[in-house]
Scaffold this motif. Sequence first.
Motif, PDB file in Angstrom:
ATOM      1  N   ARG A 181      10.097  24.936  60.611  1.00 38.45           N
ATOM      2  CA  ARG A 181      10.743  24.321  61.774  1.00 38.45           C
ATOM      3  C   ARG A 181      11.703  25.300  62.423  1.00 38.45           C
ATOM      4  N   GLU A 186      14.181  23.506  69.133  1.00 32.14           N
ATOM      5  CA  GLU A 186      14.208  22.061  69.336  1.00 32.14           C
ATOM      6  C   GLU A 186      15.462  21.630  70.097  1.00 32.14           C
ATOM      7  N   SER A 192       9.190  19.997  70.374  1.00 31.45           N
ATOM      8  CA  SER A 192       8.868  19.103  69.264  1.00 31.45           C
ATOM      9  C   SER A 192       7.894  19.784  68.316  1.00 31.45           C
TER      10      SER A 192
END
Length: 323
Positions: A181, A186, A192
Amino acid sequence: MTRPFIYVTRKCSKEQLQPLYEIANVEMWPEEEIPCPRELLLEKAKKADALLTMLSDAIDKQLLDEAKQLKVVANLAVGFDNIDVRYAKERGVVVCNTPDVLTDTTADLTFGLILATARRLMEASDFVKNNQWKSWGPLLLAGHDVHHKTIGIVGMGKIGQAVAKRATGFEMNILYHNRSRNEEAESRFGASYASLDELLAKADFVICLTPLTEETRELFNKEAFKKMKTSAIFINVSRGAVVNEDDLYEALTKNEIAGAGLDVFLNEPIEADHPLVGLNNVVALPHIGSASFDTRYTMMNLCAENIASVLKGEEPKTRVVVK
Protein backbone atom coordinates in the motif's frame (compact mmCIF):
# COMPACT_ATOMS: atom_id res chain seq x y z
CA MET A 1 50.28 9.31 -10.46
CA THR A 2 48.29 7.62 -13.24
CA ARG A 3 44.91 9.20 -13.86
CA PRO A 4 41.86 6.89 -13.77
CA PHE A 5 40.33 5.76 -17.05
CA ILE A 6 36.61 6.26 -17.65
CA TYR A 7 34.71 4.86 -20.62
CA VAL A 8 31.36 6.33 -21.71
CA THR A 9 29.33 3.95 -23.87
CA ARG A 10 27.28 6.56 -25.78
CA LYS A 11 27.88 10.10 -26.98
CA CYS A 12 26.96 12.48 -24.16
CA SER A 13 27.35 16.19 -23.48
CA LYS A 14 30.98 16.89 -22.59
CA GLU A 15 29.80 19.96 -20.71
CA GLN A 16 27.76 17.82 -18.32
CA LEU A 17 30.62 15.35 -17.90
CA GLN A 18 33.24 18.07 -17.37
CA PRO A 19 33.94 17.03 -13.74
CA LEU A 20 35.22 13.70 -15.08
CA TYR A 21 37.61 15.26 -17.58
CA GLU A 22 39.19 17.17 -14.69
CA ILE A 23 40.10 14.04 -12.72
CA ALA A 24 40.47 11.27 -15.29
CA ASN A 25 41.20 10.22 -18.86
CA VAL A 26 37.78 9.97 -20.47
CA GLU A 27 37.00 8.14 -23.68
CA MET A 28 33.54 8.17 -25.27
CA TRP A 29 31.88 6.04 -27.94
CA PRO A 30 31.24 8.67 -30.66
CA GLU A 31 27.74 7.62 -31.71
CA GLU A 32 24.55 8.87 -30.09
CA GLU A 33 22.07 6.40 -31.55
CA ILE A 34 24.28 3.39 -32.34
CA PRO A 35 25.19 1.27 -29.29
CA CYS A 36 28.80 0.61 -28.42
CA PRO A 37 29.68 -2.85 -29.82
CA ARG A 38 29.93 -5.58 -27.18
CA GLU A 39 33.50 -6.49 -28.19
CA LEU A 40 34.67 -2.90 -27.81
CA LEU A 41 32.91 -2.51 -24.47
CA LEU A 42 34.65 -5.62 -23.15
CA GLU A 43 37.99 -4.31 -24.38
CA LYS A 44 37.53 -0.91 -22.73
CA ALA A 45 36.16 -2.43 -19.52
CA LYS A 46 39.38 -4.39 -19.02
CA LYS A 47 41.28 -1.16 -18.29
CA ALA A 48 38.43 1.02 -17.00
CA ASP A 49 38.15 2.36 -13.47
CA ALA A 50 34.63 3.55 -14.24
CA LEU A 51 31.94 2.96 -16.85
CA LEU A 52 29.09 5.30 -17.75
CA THR A 53 26.55 2.98 -19.34
CA MET A 54 23.14 2.84 -21.01
CA LEU A 55 20.30 0.34 -20.57
CA SER A 56 21.40 -1.29 -23.82
CA ASP A 57 24.79 -2.26 -22.32
CA ALA A 58 24.95 -5.66 -20.64
CA ILE A 59 27.12 -5.34 -17.53
CA ASP A 60 27.10 -9.05 -16.77
CA LYS A 61 29.33 -11.61 -15.07
CA GLN A 62 31.57 -11.96 -18.11
CA LEU A 63 32.31 -8.24 -18.26
CA LEU A 64 32.71 -7.87 -14.51
CA ASP A 65 35.17 -10.78 -14.40
CA GLU A 66 37.31 -9.15 -17.10
CA ALA A 67 37.11 -5.63 -15.64
CA LYS A 68 39.74 -6.21 -12.96
CA GLN A 69 40.15 -2.57 -11.90
CA LEU A 70 36.55 -1.44 -12.30
CA LYS A 71 35.27 0.53 -9.30
CA VAL A 72 31.97 2.00 -10.42
CA VAL A 73 29.26 1.65 -13.06
CA ALA A 74 26.94 4.64 -13.49
CA ASN A 75 23.81 3.79 -15.48
CA LEU A 76 22.14 6.65 -17.36
CA ALA A 77 18.67 5.44 -16.32
CA VAL A 78 16.48 4.72 -13.33
CA GLY A 79 16.37 1.05 -14.26
CA PHE A 80 19.37 -1.21 -13.89
CA ASP A 81 18.15 -4.62 -15.10
CA ASN A 82 21.02 -4.53 -17.63
CA ILE A 83 23.49 -4.84 -14.73
CA ASP A 84 24.20 -7.89 -12.57
CA VAL A 85 24.09 -5.77 -9.43
CA ARG A 86 24.57 -8.64 -6.99
CA TYR A 87 27.67 -9.91 -8.75
CA ALA A 88 29.01 -6.36 -9.04
CA LYS A 89 28.66 -6.05 -5.27
CA GLU A 90 30.60 -9.28 -4.82
CA ARG A 91 33.34 -7.84 -7.02
CA GLY A 92 33.40 -4.62 -5.01
CA VAL A 93 31.97 -2.56 -7.88
CA VAL A 94 29.58 0.26 -6.97
CA VAL A 95 26.49 0.56 -9.18
CA CYS A 96 24.65 3.87 -9.49
CA ASN A 97 21.53 4.98 -11.34
CA THR A 98 19.62 8.24 -11.89
CA PRO A 99 16.37 8.10 -9.89
CA ASP A 100 14.07 11.02 -9.12
CA VAL A 101 15.49 13.48 -11.66
CA LEU A 102 13.38 12.07 -14.50
CA THR A 103 10.15 11.51 -12.57
CA ASP A 104 8.16 14.49 -13.84
CA THR A 105 9.45 14.26 -17.40
CA THR A 106 8.45 10.60 -17.64
CA ALA A 107 5.07 11.34 -16.08
CA ASP A 108 4.51 14.08 -18.69
CA LEU A 109 5.30 11.61 -21.47
CA THR A 110 2.99 9.02 -19.91
CA PHE A 111 0.11 11.43 -19.90
CA GLY A 112 0.99 12.49 -23.41
CA LEU A 113 0.61 8.86 -24.49
CA ILE A 114 -2.73 8.63 -22.71
CA LEU A 115 -4.05 11.65 -24.58
CA ALA A 116 -2.51 10.74 -27.93
CA THR A 117 -3.94 7.22 -27.83
CA ALA A 118 -7.35 8.12 -26.42
CA ARG A 119 -7.96 11.06 -28.74
CA ARG A 120 -6.28 9.43 -31.78
CA LEU A 121 -3.92 12.38 -32.22
CA MET A 122 -1.38 10.57 -34.38
CA GLU A 123 -4.12 9.28 -36.70
CA ALA A 124 -5.64 12.75 -36.90
CA SER A 125 -2.31 14.37 -37.71
CA ASP A 126 -1.62 11.83 -40.46
CA PHE A 127 -5.18 12.35 -41.74
CA VAL A 128 -4.34 15.97 -42.50
CA LYS A 129 -0.79 15.30 -43.74
CA ASN A 130 -2.04 12.63 -46.14
CA ASN A 131 -4.65 15.00 -47.60
CA GLN A 132 -7.56 12.85 -46.40
CA TRP A 133 -9.51 15.67 -44.73
CA LYS A 134 -12.25 16.32 -47.26
CA SER A 135 -15.24 16.98 -45.05
CA TRP A 136 -16.57 16.93 -41.52
CA GLY A 137 -18.52 14.11 -39.90
CA PRO A 138 -20.08 13.76 -36.44
CA LEU A 139 -17.86 10.79 -35.59
CA LEU A 140 -14.83 11.65 -37.72
CA LEU A 141 -11.79 10.36 -35.77
CA ALA A 142 -13.86 10.20 -32.60
CA GLY A 143 -11.86 8.93 -29.64
CA HIS A 144 -12.27 8.40 -25.92
CA ASP A 145 -12.57 11.02 -23.20
CA VAL A 146 -9.89 11.08 -20.53
CA HIS A 147 -11.54 13.38 -18.00
CA HIS A 148 -13.67 11.73 -15.29
CA LYS A 149 -12.56 8.25 -16.38
CA THR A 150 -10.83 5.62 -14.22
CA ILE A 151 -7.08 5.32 -14.43
CA GLY A 152 -5.40 2.19 -13.08
CA ILE A 153 -1.71 2.61 -12.25
CA VAL A 154 0.30 -0.60 -11.89
CA GLY A 155 3.43 0.40 -9.97
CA MET A 156 2.82 3.33 -7.62
CA GLY A 157 6.41 4.50 -7.23
CA LYS A 158 7.50 8.08 -7.71
CA ILE A 159 6.59 8.16 -11.39
CA GLY A 160 3.27 6.51 -10.63
CA GLN A 161 2.53 9.19 -8.04
CA ALA A 162 3.47 11.90 -10.54
CA VAL A 163 1.04 10.38 -13.05
CA ALA A 164 -1.64 10.23 -10.34
CA LYS A 165 -1.05 13.92 -9.61
CA ARG A 166 -1.66 14.76 -13.26
CA ALA A 167 -4.76 12.55 -13.30
CA THR A 168 -6.32 14.68 -10.56
CA GLY A 169 -6.30 17.61 -12.99
CA PHE A 170 -8.52 15.56 -15.27
CA GLU A 171 -10.75 14.65 -12.32
CA MET A 172 -10.07 10.96 -12.86
CA ASN A 173 -10.90 8.15 -10.46
CA ILE A 174 -7.49 6.74 -9.50
CA LEU A 175 -6.89 3.05 -8.78
CA TYR A 176 -3.47 1.58 -8.18
CA HIS A 177 -1.82 -1.77 -7.65
CA ASN A 178 1.53 -2.11 -5.94
CA ARG A 179 3.53 -4.67 -3.97
CA SER A 180 2.48 -2.73 -0.87
CA ARG A 181 0.00 0.00 0.00
CA ASN A 182 1.13 3.54 -0.75
CA GLU A 183 -0.56 5.65 1.90
CA GLU A 184 1.00 8.85 0.57
CA ALA A 185 -0.64 8.36 -2.82
CA GLU A 186 -3.94 7.58 -1.13
CA SER A 187 -3.89 10.70 1.04
CA ARG A 188 -2.44 13.14 -1.52
CA PHE A 189 -4.30 12.06 -4.65
CA GLY A 190 -7.29 10.11 -3.40
CA ALA A 191 -5.95 6.92 -4.99
CA SER A 192 -7.58 3.63 -4.03
CA TYR A 193 -5.63 0.39 -3.68
CA ALA A 194 -6.95 -2.51 -5.77
CA SER A 195 -5.94 -6.05 -6.57
CA LEU A 196 -4.54 -6.41 -10.06
CA ASP A 197 -7.65 -8.24 -11.24
CA GLU A 198 -9.93 -5.53 -9.84
CA LEU A 199 -7.85 -2.79 -11.44
CA LEU A 200 -7.88 -4.52 -14.83
CA ALA A 201 -11.64 -4.96 -14.69
CA LYS A 202 -12.46 -1.38 -13.69
CA ALA A 203 -9.83 0.86 -15.32
CA ASP A 204 -10.46 2.76 -18.55
CA PHE A 205 -6.72 3.38 -18.80
CA VAL A 206 -4.28 0.75 -17.51
CA ILE A 207 -0.86 2.33 -16.98
CA CYS A 208 2.16 0.05 -16.55
CA LEU A 209 4.95 1.64 -14.52
CA THR A 210 6.24 -1.41 -12.71
CA PRO A 211 9.96 -2.30 -12.70
CA LEU A 212 11.06 -5.39 -14.57
CA THR A 213 11.53 -8.34 -12.23
CA GLU A 214 10.96 -12.05 -12.58
CA GLU A 215 7.54 -11.49 -10.98
CA THR A 216 6.54 -8.77 -13.47
CA ARG A 217 7.96 -10.35 -16.64
CA GLU A 218 5.00 -10.80 -19.06
CA LEU A 219 2.64 -9.60 -16.32
CA PHE A 220 0.46 -8.27 -19.12
CA ASN A 221 -0.46 -11.34 -21.12
CA LYS A 222 -3.50 -12.90 -22.76
CA GLU A 223 -5.24 -13.48 -19.42
CA ALA A 224 -4.64 -9.91 -18.28
CA PHE A 225 -5.94 -8.34 -21.49
CA LYS A 226 -9.08 -10.51 -21.38
CA LYS A 227 -9.85 -9.07 -17.94
CA MET A 228 -9.78 -5.49 -19.24
CA LYS A 229 -12.73 -3.58 -20.64
CA THR A 230 -13.13 -3.71 -24.41
CA SER A 231 -13.02 0.10 -24.29
CA ALA A 232 -9.83 0.16 -22.19
CA ILE A 233 -6.50 1.59 -23.33
CA PHE A 234 -3.18 0.09 -22.25
CA ILE A 235 -0.12 2.31 -21.71
CA ASN A 236 3.40 0.99 -21.12
CA VAL A 237 6.26 3.29 -20.10
CA SER A 238 8.18 0.79 -17.98
CA ARG A 239 9.96 -2.10 -19.74
CA GLY A 240 8.99 -4.02 -22.86
CA ALA A 241 9.45 -7.39 -21.21
CA VAL A 242 6.55 -6.84 -18.81
CA VAL A 243 4.26 -7.36 -21.81
CA ASN A 244 3.73 -10.41 -24.01
CA GLU A 245 3.66 -8.53 -27.31
CA ASP A 246 1.99 -11.38 -29.23
CA ASP A 247 -0.84 -11.41 -26.70
CA LEU A 248 -1.15 -7.62 -26.88
CA TYR A 249 -1.34 -7.75 -30.68
CA GLU A 250 -4.06 -10.38 -30.47
CA ALA A 251 -6.04 -8.35 -27.92
CA LEU A 252 -5.86 -5.26 -30.13
CA THR A 253 -6.74 -6.99 -33.39
CA LYS A 254 -9.62 -8.91 -31.81
CA ASN A 255 -10.98 -5.71 -30.22
CA GLU A 256 -10.55 -7.11 -26.74
CA ILE A 257 -9.10 -3.72 -25.78
CA ALA A 258 -9.44 -0.39 -27.58
CA GLY A 259 -5.85 0.75 -27.98
CA ALA A 260 -2.31 0.95 -26.67
CA GLY A 261 0.34 3.61 -26.17
CA LEU A 262 3.83 2.14 -26.01
CA ASP A 263 7.16 3.80 -25.28
CA VAL A 264 9.04 0.54 -24.73
CA PHE A 265 9.33 -2.79 -26.52
CA LEU A 266 10.79 -6.20 -25.86
CA ASN A 267 13.63 -5.87 -28.37
CA GLU A 268 14.71 -2.31 -29.08
CA PRO A 269 14.99 -0.60 -31.44
CA ILE A 270 12.00 -1.88 -33.41
CA GLU A 271 11.44 -1.32 -37.11
CA ALA A 272 8.46 -0.05 -39.08
CA ASP A 273 7.37 -3.60 -39.90
CA HIS A 274 6.89 -4.50 -36.21
CA PRO A 275 3.34 -5.95 -35.98
CA LEU A 276 2.18 -3.46 -33.33
CA VAL A 277 3.38 -0.44 -35.30
CA GLY A 278 1.04 -1.22 -38.17
CA LEU A 279 -2.10 -0.96 -36.03
CA ASN A 280 -4.08 2.28 -36.17
CA ASN A 281 -5.02 1.96 -32.51
CA VAL A 282 -1.39 1.90 -31.34
CA VAL A 283 0.83 4.90 -30.64
CA ALA A 284 4.44 3.70 -30.72
CA LEU A 285 7.32 5.83 -29.46
CA PRO A 286 11.11 5.18 -29.49
CA HIS A 287 11.71 4.94 -25.72
CA ILE A 288 11.70 8.69 -25.05
CA GLY A 289 10.18 8.69 -21.56
CA SER A 290 12.82 10.98 -20.04
CA ALA A 291 13.94 12.63 -23.28
CA SER A 292 13.87 16.32 -22.53
CA PHE A 293 17.05 18.38 -22.75
CA ASP A 294 16.79 19.48 -19.12
CA THR A 295 16.31 15.99 -17.76
CA ARG A 296 18.86 14.18 -19.92
CA TYR A 297 21.52 16.78 -19.06
CA THR A 298 20.68 16.41 -15.38
CA MET A 299 20.99 12.62 -15.67
CA MET A 300 24.42 12.95 -17.31
CA ASN A 301 25.56 15.33 -14.61
CA LEU A 302 24.38 12.97 -11.87
CA CYS A 303 26.28 10.08 -13.48
CA ALA A 304 29.41 12.23 -13.55
CA GLU A 305 28.98 13.22 -9.90
CA ASN A 306 28.50 9.59 -8.86
CA ILE A 307 31.60 8.41 -10.72
CA ALA A 308 33.73 11.26 -9.39
CA SER A 309 32.62 10.55 -5.82
CA VAL A 310 33.51 6.85 -6.00
CA LEU A 311 36.89 7.52 -7.60
CA LYS A 312 37.63 9.99 -4.79
CA GLY A 313 36.70 7.38 -2.18
CA GLU A 314 33.43 9.12 -1.28
CA GLU A 315 29.86 7.83 -1.14
CA PRO A 316 27.92 8.47 -4.40
CA LYS A 317 24.60 10.28 -4.37
CA THR A 318 22.50 7.48 -5.84
CA ARG A 319 24.04 4.06 -5.20
CA VAL A 320 21.89 1.06 -6.14
CA VAL A 321 21.43 -0.96 -2.96
CA VAL A 322 20.71 -4.69 -3.09
CA LYS A 323 19.73 -6.79 -0.11
